[in-house]
Design a protein around this motif. Structure first.
Motif, short mmCIF file in Angstrom:
data_model
loop_
_atom_site.label_atom_id
_atom_site.label_comp_id
_atom_site.label_asym_id
_atom_site.label_seq_id
_atom_site.Cartn_x
_atom_site.Cartn_y
_atom_site.Cartn_z
N TRP A 37 0.84 -1.20 0.00
CA TRP A 37 0.00 0.00 0.00
C TRP A 37 0.87 1.25 0.00
N VAL A 38 0.27 2.34 -0.49
CA VAL A 38 0.98 3.62 -0.52
C VAL A 38 0.17 4.67 0.24
N VAL A 39 0.86 5.45 1.06
CA VAL A 39 0.24 6.62 1.69
C VAL A 39 0.66 7.84 0.88
N VAL A 40 -0.33 8.63 0.49
CA VAL A 40 -0.07 9.82 -0.33
C VAL A 40 -0.50 11.08 0.44
N PRO A 41 0.47 11.83 1.00
CA PRO A 41 0.09 13.07 1.67
C PRO A 41 -0.33 14.10 0.62
N ALA A 42 -1.56 14.61 0.75
CA ALA A 42 -2.09 15.58 -0.23
C ALA A 42 -2.86 16.68 0.49
N ALA A 43 -2.41 16.99 1.71
CA ALA A 43 -3.14 17.97 2.52
C ALA A 43 -2.46 19.34 2.53
N GLY A 44 -1.46 19.51 1.66
CA GLY A 44 -0.74 20.79 1.62
C GLY A 44 -1.57 21.86 0.95
N ARG A 45 -1.31 23.10 1.31
CA ARG A 45 -2.03 24.21 0.69
C ARG A 45 -1.23 24.83 -0.45
N GLY A 46 0.02 24.36 -0.60
CA GLY A 46 0.84 24.83 -1.71
C GLY A 46 1.16 26.32 -1.61
N ALA A 47 1.55 26.76 -0.39
CA ALA A 47 1.81 28.18 -0.17
C ALA A 47 2.90 28.72 -1.11
N ARG A 48 3.91 27.87 -1.41
CA ARG A 48 5.00 28.35 -2.25
C ARG A 48 4.56 28.54 -3.70
N PHE A 49 3.50 27.80 -4.10
CA PHE A 49 3.04 27.88 -5.48
C PHE A 49 2.18 29.12 -5.69
N GLY A 50 1.44 29.51 -4.67
CA GLY A 50 0.51 30.65 -4.81
C GLY A 50 -0.77 30.18 -5.50
N GLY A 51 -1.74 31.08 -5.63
CA GLY A 51 -2.98 30.72 -6.32
C GLY A 51 -3.99 30.10 -5.38
N GLU A 52 -5.21 29.95 -5.86
CA GLU A 52 -6.30 29.47 -5.01
C GLU A 52 -6.40 27.97 -4.96
N VAL A 53 -6.07 27.34 -6.09
CA VAL A 53 -6.19 25.89 -6.16
C VAL A 53 -4.87 25.28 -5.68
N PRO A 54 -4.92 24.39 -4.66
CA PRO A 54 -3.67 23.76 -4.21
C PRO A 54 -3.01 23.01 -5.38
N LYS A 55 -1.68 22.96 -5.37
CA LYS A 55 -0.97 22.48 -6.56
C LYS A 55 -1.36 21.06 -6.96
N GLN A 56 -1.76 20.24 -5.99
CA GLN A 56 -2.09 18.84 -6.34
C GLN A 56 -3.35 18.74 -7.20
N TYR A 57 -4.11 19.85 -7.30
CA TYR A 57 -5.33 19.83 -8.11
C TYR A 57 -5.23 20.67 -9.38
N LEU A 58 -4.05 21.23 -9.65
CA LEU A 58 -3.90 22.04 -10.87
C LEU A 58 -4.08 21.16 -12.09
N ASP A 59 -4.53 21.78 -13.17
CA ASP A 59 -4.75 21.03 -14.39
C ASP A 59 -3.41 20.64 -15.03
N LEU A 60 -3.27 19.36 -15.28
CA LEU A 60 -2.06 18.85 -15.93
C LEU A 60 -2.53 17.92 -17.05
N LEU A 61 -2.40 18.39 -18.27
CA LEU A 61 -2.86 17.63 -19.45
C LEU A 61 -4.33 17.21 -19.30
N GLY A 62 -5.15 18.13 -18.82
CA GLY A 62 -6.60 17.88 -18.77
C GLY A 62 -7.08 17.09 -17.58
N ARG A 63 -6.18 16.77 -16.65
CA ARG A 63 -6.58 16.04 -15.44
C ARG A 63 -5.99 16.73 -14.22
N PRO A 64 -6.62 16.55 -13.03
CA PRO A 64 -5.97 17.10 -11.83
C PRO A 64 -4.60 16.42 -11.64
N LEU A 65 -3.62 17.20 -11.25
CA LEU A 65 -2.25 16.68 -11.08
C LEU A 65 -2.22 15.38 -10.28
#
Ligand code: C5P
Length: 232
Positions: free
Chosen positions: A3-31
């Motif tokens: 099994w894999v644990v995937v931490p995805a609770a970051g707010r992406g402060a260094r990236f900026g913007g409203e959408v946390p980086k893990q949900y940014l659009d990457l080739l038409g899908r959330p990252l």
């Protein structure tokens, strides 16, 4: 099966913007979809637990991807808190001494070959292992005025990547010990090191970058295009 644990609770402060980086659009899908599919497509991986921030409005609500289970739990204030929450949310079927992988949600370009190399290293290792990349640049330490104080010999320096793999119970104990001591550990290996253990460094691909800035997103896009569906 692992099994894999995937931490995805970051707010992406260094990236900026409203959408946390893990949900940014990457080739038409959330990252994060690339990250999760990349992990779950590997035959040795049986499921993932994703640690989310409380009331995350962006999570698409997957229960399965690549025909394998996707569980969720609530993350914490620091990355290590989210990882610990994920470990505690693993199904009971995961044995106490089973290897568990931890992989950043923000690393969408994980390759099957790197996962296989990590699994191979675990076969003969008592402690655990992490993917890492040798440092290629000359490394400087700065003083308070932003001037070079020292050059650090790079021969034995590595950049720690993920996945990192440790036995379920040992990692829980190591993260809890760091938490009790009030020490922020920035990866799982660091928690194990605090206890005097020496995780194995397994050389991984430079392509397995962590998306931290908008420029990284463009690089990740070109890497994923090159990889196509094969992820070899
Ligand atoms: O902030 P950083 O890039 O180091 O985050 C690495 C990973 O840890 C990201 O996938 C992020 O979502 C996750 N994280 C988390 N909980 C936090 C902080 C970061 O799950 N409190």
């Amino acid at each position: 099966m692992t099994w894999v644990v995937v931490p995805a609770a970051g707010r992406g402060a260094r990236f900026g913007g409203e959408v946390p980086k893990q949900y940014l659009d990457l080739l038409g899908r959330p990252l994060i979809e690339h990250t999760l599919r990349g992990l779950l497509a590997h035959p040795s991986i049986s499921g993932v637990v994703v640690a989310l921030s409380p009331n995350d409005p962006h999570w698409p609500g997957w229960r399965a991807l690549e025909s394998k289970p996707v569980l969720t739990c609530m993350g914490g204030g620091e990355r290590a808190d989210s990882v610990l929450a994920g470990l505690l949310a693993l199904p009971d079927s995961v044995a106490k001494d089973a290897w568990v992988l931890v992989h950043d949600a923000a690393r969408p370009c994980i390759k099957s070959m790197d996962l296989s190399r990590l699994f191979a290293a675990l076969k003969s290792d008592p402690v655990g292992a992490l993917l890492a990349a040798p440092v290629r640049d000359t490394v400087k330490r700065s003083d308070a005025d932003g001037r070079v104080e020292a050059t650090i010999p790079r021969g034995s320096l590595w950049r720690a990547l993920t996945p990192q793999a440790f036995r379920r119970d040992s990692l829980v104990r190591a993260l809890e010990a760091a938490q009790r001591a009030g020490e922020t550990v920035t990866d799982e290996a660091m928690a194990m090191e605090r206890l005097g253990l020496k995780p194995l460094l397994v050389e991984g691909s430079e392509d397995n970058l962590k998306v931290t800035t908008p420029a990284d997103l463009a690089v990740a896009e070109s890497i994923l295009r090159r990889m196509g569906d094969g992820r070899a």
